[in-house]
Design a protein around this motif. Structure first.
Motif, PDB file in Angstrom:
ATOM      1  N   GLU A   1       0.829  -1.204   0.000  1.00  0.00           N
ATOM      2  CA  GLU A   1       0.000   0.000   0.000  1.00  0.00           C
ATOM      3  C   GLU A   1       0.862   1.252   0.000  1.00  0.00           C
ATOM      4  O   GLU A   1       0.577   2.224  -0.716  1.00  0.00           O
ATOM      5  CB  GLU A   1      -0.926  -0.002   1.218  1.00  0.00           C
ATOM      6  CG  GLU A   1      -1.840   1.209   1.284  1.00  0.00           C
ATOM      7  CD  GLU A   1      -2.801   1.166   2.449  1.00  0.00           C
ATOM      8  OE1 GLU A   1      -3.681   2.054   2.527  1.00  0.00           O
ATOM      9  OE2 GLU A   1      -2.681   0.257   3.296  1.00  0.00           O
ATOM     10  N   TRP A   2       1.906   1.242   0.807  1.00  0.00           N
ATOM     11  CA  TRP A   2       2.820   2.379   0.873  1.00  0.00           C
ATOM     12  C   TRP A   2       3.481   2.605  -0.487  1.00  0.00           C
ATOM     13  O   TRP A   2       3.594   3.748  -0.962  1.00  0.00           O
ATOM     14  CB  TRP A   2       3.863   2.109   1.959  1.00  0.00           C
ATOM     15  CG  TRP A   2       4.915   3.159   2.091  1.00  0.00           C
ATOM     16  CD1 TRP A   2       4.780   4.414   2.597  1.00  0.00           C
ATOM     17  CD2 TRP A   2       6.301   3.034   1.722  1.00  0.00           C
ATOM     18  NE1 TRP A   2       5.982   5.081   2.570  1.00  0.00           N
ATOM     19  CE2 TRP A   2       6.924   4.261   2.045  1.00  0.00           C
ATOM     20  CE3 TRP A   2       7.060   2.009   1.168  1.00  0.00           C
ATOM     21  CZ2 TRP A   2       8.285   4.483   1.798  1.00  0.00           C
ATOM     22  CZ3 TRP A   2       8.410   2.227   0.935  1.00  0.00           C
ATOM     23  CH2 TRP A   2       9.012   3.452   1.247  1.00  0.00           C
ATOM     24  N   PHE A   3       3.887   1.526  -1.143  1.00  0.00           N
ATOM     25  CA  PHE A   3       4.536   1.636  -2.444  1.00  0.00           C
ATOM     26  C   PHE A   3       3.594   2.256  -3.484  1.00  0.00           C
ATOM     27  O   PHE A   3       3.962   3.211  -4.184  1.00  0.00           O
ATOM     28  CB  PHE A   3       4.991   0.256  -2.926  1.00  0.00           C
ATOM     29  CG  PHE A   3       5.395   0.234  -4.382  1.00  0.00           C
ATOM     30  CD1 PHE A   3       6.657   0.648  -4.758  1.00  0.00           C
ATOM     31  CD2 PHE A   3       4.500  -0.171  -5.365  1.00  0.00           C
ATOM     32  CE1 PHE A   3       7.033   0.662  -6.104  1.00  0.00           C
ATOM     33  CE2 PHE A   3       4.866  -0.159  -6.699  1.00  0.00           C
ATOM     34  CZ  PHE A   3       6.143   0.253  -7.067  1.00  0.00           C
ATOM     35  N   THR A   4       2.366   1.720  -3.608  1.00  0.00           N
ATOM     36  CA  THR A   4       1.454   2.243  -4.630  1.00  0.00           C
ATOM     37  C   THR A   4       1.069   3.695  -4.350  1.00  0.00           C
ATOM     38  O   THR A   4       0.923   4.492  -5.271  1.00  0.00           O
ATOM     39  CB  THR A   4       0.183   1.381  -4.742  1.00  0.00           C
ATOM     40  OG1 THR A   4      -0.462   1.291  -3.468  1.00  0.00           O
ATOM     41  CG2 THR A   4       0.524  -0.027  -5.237  1.00  0.00           C
ATOM     42  N   GLU A   5       0.923   4.031  -3.071  1.00  0.00           N
ATOM     43  CA  GLU A   5       0.583   5.407  -2.717  1.00  0.00           C
ATOM     44  C   GLU A   5       1.681   6.369  -3.156  1.00  0.00           C
ATOM     45  O   GLU A   5       1.410   7.398  -3.790  1.00  0.00           O
ATOM     46  CB  GLU A   5       0.343   5.519  -1.215  1.00  0.00           C
ATOM     47  CG  GLU A   5      -0.036   6.915  -0.763  1.00  0.00           C
ATOM     48  CD  GLU A   5      -0.355   6.989   0.724  1.00  0.00           C
ATOM     49  OE1 GLU A   5      -0.479   8.112   1.241  1.00  0.00           O
ATOM     50  OE2 GLU A   5      -0.496   5.927   1.367  1.00  0.00           O
ATOM     51  N   LYS A   6       2.935   6.046  -2.811  1.00  0.00           N
ATOM     52  CA  LYS A   6       4.046   6.926  -3.153  1.00  0.00           C
ATOM     53  C   LYS A   6       4.282   6.973  -4.656  1.00  0.00           C
ATOM     54  O   LYS A   6       4.613   8.031  -5.220  1.00  0.00           O
ATOM     55  CB  LYS A   6       5.318   6.474  -2.428  1.00  0.00           C
ATOM     56  CG  LYS A   6       5.235   6.568  -0.916  1.00  0.00           C
ATOM     57  CD  LYS A   6       4.874   7.980  -0.468  1.00  0.00           C
ATOM     58  CE  LYS A   6       4.734   8.080   1.036  1.00  0.00           C
ATOM     59  NZ  LYS A   6       4.291   9.437   1.463  1.00  0.00           N
TER      60      LYS A   6
ATOM     61  N   PHE B   1      -4.409  12.298  -2.361  1.00  0.00           N
ATOM     62  CA  PHE B   1      -5.793  11.867  -2.378  1.00  0.00           C
ATOM     63  C   PHE B   1      -6.423  12.006  -0.998  1.00  0.00           C
ATOM     64  O   PHE B   1      -5.991  11.387  -0.030  1.00  0.00           O
ATOM     65  CB  PHE B   1      -5.862  10.431  -2.893  1.00  0.00           C
ATOM     66  CG  PHE B   1      -5.256  10.294  -4.264  1.00  0.00           C
ATOM     67  CD1 PHE B   1      -5.954  10.723  -5.381  1.00  0.00           C
ATOM     68  CD2 PHE B   1      -3.974   9.799  -4.435  1.00  0.00           C
ATOM     69  CE1 PHE B   1      -5.403  10.638  -6.651  1.00  0.00           C
ATOM     70  CE2 PHE B   1      -3.407   9.713  -5.696  1.00  0.00           C
ATOM     71  CZ  PHE B   1      -4.122  10.130  -6.806  1.00  0.00           C
ATOM     72  N   VAL B   2      -7.462  12.848  -0.945  1.00  0.00           N
ATOM     73  CA  VAL B   2      -8.091  13.220   0.320  1.00  0.00           C
ATOM     74  C   VAL B   2      -8.746  12.028   0.993  1.00  0.00           C
ATOM     75  O   VAL B   2      -8.631  11.841   2.213  1.00  0.00           O
ATOM     76  CB  VAL B   2      -9.133  14.337   0.077  1.00  0.00           C
ATOM     77  CG1 VAL B   2      -9.876  14.659   1.368  1.00  0.00           C
ATOM     78  CG2 VAL B   2      -8.463  15.580  -0.480  1.00  0.00           C
ATOM     79  N   VAL B   3      -9.438  11.179   0.218  1.00  0.00           N
ATOM     80  CA  VAL B   3     -10.151  10.046   0.811  1.00  0.00           C
ATOM     81  C   VAL B   3      -9.175   9.069   1.440  1.00  0.00           C
ATOM     82  O   VAL B   3      -9.468   8.457   2.465  1.00  0.00           O
ATOM     83  CB  VAL B   3     -11.041   9.349  -0.239  1.00  0.00           C
ATOM     84  CG1 VAL B   3     -11.774   8.162   0.383  1.00  0.00           C
ATOM     85  CG2 VAL B   3     -12.054  10.331  -0.815  1.00  0.00           C
ATOM     86  N   LYS B   4      -8.012   8.931   0.837  1.00  0.00           N
ATOM     87  CA  LYS B   4      -6.979   8.054   1.395  1.00  0.00           C
ATOM     88  C   LYS B   4      -6.586   8.522   2.801  1.00  0.00           C
ATOM     89  O   LYS B   4      -6.458   7.711   3.721  1.00  0.00           O
ATOM     90  CB  LYS B   4      -5.753   8.072   0.481  1.00  0.00           C
ATOM     91  CG  LYS B   4      -4.638   7.141   0.899  1.00  0.00           C
ATOM     92  CD  LYS B   4      -4.940   5.734   0.465  1.00  0.00           C
ATOM     93  CE  LYS B   4      -3.726   4.856   0.618  1.00  0.00           C
ATOM     94  NZ  LYS B   4      -3.962   3.485   0.138  1.00  0.00           N
ATOM     95  N   LYS B   5      -6.444   9.812   2.956  1.00  0.00           N
ATOM     96  CA  LYS B   5      -6.106  10.368   4.269  1.00  0.00           C
ATOM     97  C   LYS B   5      -7.238  10.132   5.255  1.00  0.00           C
ATOM     98  O   LYS B   5      -6.998   9.820   6.432  1.00  0.00           O
ATOM     99  CB  LYS B   5      -5.829  11.867   4.127  1.00  0.00           C
ATOM    100  CG  LYS B   5      -5.396  12.534   5.420  1.00  0.00           C
ATOM    101  CD  LYS B   5      -5.077  14.004   5.194  1.00  0.00           C
ATOM    102  CE  LYS B   5      -4.652  14.682   6.491  1.00  0.00           C
ATOM    103  NZ  LYS B   5      -4.358  16.129   6.274  1.00  0.00           N
ATOM    104  N   THR B   6      -8.489  10.245   4.799  1.00  0.00           N
ATOM    105  CA  THR B   6      -9.641   9.991   5.659  1.00  0.00           C
ATOM    106  C   THR B   6      -9.669   8.542   6.128  1.00  0.00           C
ATOM    107  O   THR B   6      -9.926   8.256   7.305  1.00  0.00           O
ATOM    108  CB  THR B   6     -10.947  10.321   4.914  1.00  0.00           C
ATOM    109  OG1 THR B   6     -10.921  11.692   4.497  1.00  0.00           O
ATOM    110  CG2 THR B   6     -12.155  10.071   5.808  1.00  0.00           C
ATOM    111  N   ILE B   7      -9.408   7.612   5.217  1.00  0.00           N
ATOM    112  CA  ILE B   7      -9.383   6.190   5.568  1.00  0.00           C
ATOM    113  C   ILE B   7      -8.311   5.921   6.621  1.00  0.00           C
ATOM    114  O   ILE B   7      -8.546   5.203   7.598  1.00  0.00           O
ATOM    115  CB  ILE B   7      -9.134   5.332   4.307  1.00  0.00           C
ATOM    116  CG1 ILE B   7     -10.322   5.429   3.362  1.00  0.00           C
ATOM    117  CG2 ILE B   7      -8.872   3.876   4.683  1.00  0.00           C
ATOM    118  CD1 ILE B   7     -10.077   4.803   1.994  1.00  0.00           C
TER     119      ILE B   7
END
Length: 254
Positions: A222-227, A237-243
């Motif tokens: 998850e960290w890899f795909t996000e970065k 991505f705002v929703v990612k931060k909310t999750i």
């Protein structure tokens, strides 16, 4: 000329007294914006068709700047996802990915079909983090940012003895190039994470049902795909931060 297209609703917002402005990912025209007139009136037949992450068949009339939604038929509401806050947030995250990464009016039928496939999978099988990673990687591939996982992006040699990945270059680095080249964008991947990446890029979605991944590998993936997405799509991505915030509040995990 009026036309019809399957569409996934990315988001909607109020527009004038009884209308809504909707952003939709259509099978035929790609991402477009349209006006759904009278949607807030009691008894509107369009109301169910333009809810976020609905799959609908929409009838549209071209306009100068915005299309007009004239009719619609709901194909799938993904009700199971909507019954759970985590499911809803994950679906909204996928919609945000599409909204922020797609250009207007560029048809991407394969990506559209993948979006429907992933939403159907999540609705039928429940949340699986590998399904979300699968979508992220497919999105990157369709946009032209496929990670290079076999050859060294510096010299082209097959990588057999190193697990370093350069976000900026978009691929693996062999041990020799790693010694002669430094970058602040290099990250080390575990063997399990690398295997998961290759599997998700090469296999279909159903294959993940048989995959047993460790929590550590899932977190690193998850960290890899996000970065990787943040770097190449130049978006956060705002929703990612909310999750992540909700997960921290509920479990105490970061």
């Amino acid at each position: 000329m009026n036309y019809r297209s399957r569409a996934i609703v990315l988001k909607n917002m109020d527009y004038q007294e009884t209308d809504k402005l909707v952003t939709i990912f259509t099978e035929q025209e790609g991402k477009i914006r349209a006006i759904a007139k009278g949607i807030k009136k009691p008894g509107s037949t369009l109301r169910a068709c333009i809810q976020p992450f609905c799959h609908s068949l929409l009838y549209l009339r071209p306009g100068r700047n915005l299309e007009l939604v004239t009719q619609g038929r709901l194909k799938d509401f993904y009700g199971n996802l909507r019954e759970d806050i985590n499911g809803t947030l994950q679906a909204m995250y996928l919609m945000e990915l599409l909204d922020k990464s797609l250009m207007d009016r560029v048809a991407m039928k394969s990506l559209f079909n993948t979006t429907v496939e992933v939403l159907e999978y999540l609705d039928l099988h429940g949340l699986n983090p590998l399904a979300i990673r699968y979508f992220e990687l497919k999105l990157l591939i369709y946009l032209g940012y496929q990670p290079v996982l076999v050859q060294c992006v510096r010299c082209g040699q097959t990588v057999t003895n190193n697990r370093e990945f350069d976000l900026a270059e978009g691929g693996m680095i062999c041990a020799t190039c790693s010694q002669n080249y430094t970058s602040r964008w290099v990250m080390s991947l575990s063997g399990e994470t690398l295997a998961l990446l290759r599997l998700l890029m090469q296999r279909n979605l159903i294959a993940i049902d048989r995959v047993k991944a460790s929590p550590t590998a899932l977190r690193q993936l998850e960290w890899f795909t996000e970065k990787y997405m943040e770097y190449h799509l130049e978006r956060r991505f705002v929703v990612k931060k909310t999750i992540r915030s909700m997960k921290t509040l509920l479990t105490g995990d970061g």
